[in-house]
Design an enzyme around this catalytic site. Structure first.
Site, PDB file in Angstrom:
ATOM      1  N   LEU A  39     -30.482  56.077  10.554  1.00 48.09           N
ATOM      2  CA  LEU A  39     -31.767  55.393  10.644  1.00 48.09           C
ATOM      3  C   LEU A  39     -32.780  56.427  10.187  1.00 48.09           C
ATOM      4  O   LEU A  39     -32.726  57.575  10.631  1.00 48.09           O
ATOM      5  CB  LEU A  39     -32.072  54.946  12.078  1.00 48.09           C
ATOM      6  CG  LEU A  39     -31.200  53.847  12.659  1.00 48.09           C
ATOM      7  CD1 LEU A  39     -31.574  53.579  14.118  1.00 48.09           C
ATOM      8  CD2 LEU A  39     -31.325  52.567  11.848  1.00 48.09           C
ATOM      9  N   ASP A  40     -33.703  56.044   9.311  1.00 50.84           N
ATOM     10  CA  ASP A  40     -34.661  57.039   8.848  1.00 50.84           C
ATOM     11  C   ASP A  40     -35.543  57.499  10.001  1.00 50.84           C
ATOM     12  O   ASP A  40     -35.558  56.914  11.082  1.00 50.84           O
ATOM     13  CB  ASP A  40     -35.459  56.541   7.640  1.00 50.84           C
ATOM     14  CG  ASP A  40     -36.373  55.377   7.937  1.00 50.84           C
ATOM     15  OD1 ASP A  40     -37.097  55.417   8.938  1.00 50.84           O
ATOM     16  OD2 ASP A  40     -36.386  54.421   7.144  1.00 50.84           O
ATOM     17  N   LYS A  41     -36.258  58.560   9.764  1.00 48.86           N
ATOM     18  CA  LYS A  41     -37.034  59.231  10.816  1.00 48.86           C
ATOM     19  C   LYS A  41     -37.957  58.279  11.573  1.00 48.86           C
ATOM     20  O   LYS A  41     -38.094  58.368  12.790  1.00 48.86           O
ATOM     21  CB  LYS A  41     -37.840  60.357  10.171  1.00 48.86           C
ATOM     22  CG  LYS A  41     -38.615  61.202  11.123  1.00 48.86           C
ATOM     23  CD  LYS A  41     -39.265  62.340  10.362  1.00 48.86           C
ATOM     24  CE  LYS A  41     -40.469  62.844  11.094  1.00 48.86           C
ATOM     25  NZ  LYS A  41     -41.203  63.836  10.356  1.00 48.86           N
ATOM     26  N   THR A  43     -37.675  54.871  11.731  1.00 49.67           N
ATOM     27  CA  THR A  43     -37.022  53.661  12.224  1.00 49.67           C
ATOM     28  C   THR A  43     -36.461  53.921  13.616  1.00 49.67           C
ATOM     29  O   THR A  43     -35.900  54.976  13.889  1.00 49.67           O
ATOM     30  CB  THR A  43     -35.908  53.211  11.259  1.00 49.67           C
ATOM     31  OG1 THR A  43     -36.494  52.939   9.989  1.00 49.67           O
ATOM     32  CG2 THR A  43     -35.206  51.960  11.763  1.00 49.67           C
TER      33      THR A  43
END
Length: 182
Positions: A39-41, A43
């Site tokens: 999950l990106d930073k 999200t």
């Protein structure tokens, strides 16, 4: 299962010393477990961690079509054309995405909310798909991974999967011939 808060990297360690999701786990687990996908930073939401490489690979491999469901906040409601594009596939730089399942969830004081389910795992895919149809994402939260739902797990907290959840996940990833409860 971990409910990832914002600002943490989804990795075991960071060479630049930035905080990672592993810091939320007990010390004795940090050397064994690894995140299933990323999950990106910015999200938040459901992140799986495991020590089972085969399970992780199968959960992420596109041939198993494991659904990942997100809720996104966008500035304004999606029109019919944007919904059609998302449901038929969106052209990104590396090619057309697979069709997504999309539901609008209403409009509030902070914009509109949309629920989107994908079965691929391209880098920042949901953000890029919504951007491509003219709806940049303000907030993004993963609510489900295959048969697993985030539920009421507080942000920054984790819990082990139940035996039933693990069997259902294994079945969804093609590791079992029987669904949970069969």
């Amino acid at each position: 299962m971990l409910n990832k808060p914002p600002a943490l990297l989804t990795t075991r360690s960071d060479e630049r010393g930035r905080p990672t999701v592993m810091e939320l786990l007990p010390e004795e687990w940090r050397g064994r477990l690894f995140p299933v996908g990323r999950l990106d930073k910015d999200t938040t939401g459901l992140l799986l961690l495991t020590d089972d490489g085969d399970l992780a690979h199968r959960c992420l491999h596109p041939s198993h079509h494991v659904a990942k469901t997100y809720r996104a906040r966008v500035d304004h409601s999606l029109d019919n054309e944007a919904l059609r594009q998302l449901r038929e596939g969106v052209a990104l730089d590396e090619g057309l995405t697979a069709p997504a399942e999309v539901r609008t969830r209403g409009r509030g004081s902070h914009g509109a909310e949309v629920e989107i389910t994908i079965r691929e795992g391209r880098n920042r895919q949901v953000r890029r798909m919504l951007q491509a149809v003219g709806h940049p994402v303000g907030e993004l939260r993963r609510m489900g991974f295959g048969p697993l739902l985030l539920g009421e797990l507080p942000e920054g907290k984790w819990r082990p999967l139940t035996a039933t959840e693990l069997r259902a996940l294994q079945f969804a990833c093609g590791l079992s011939g029987e669904a949970a409860g069969d």
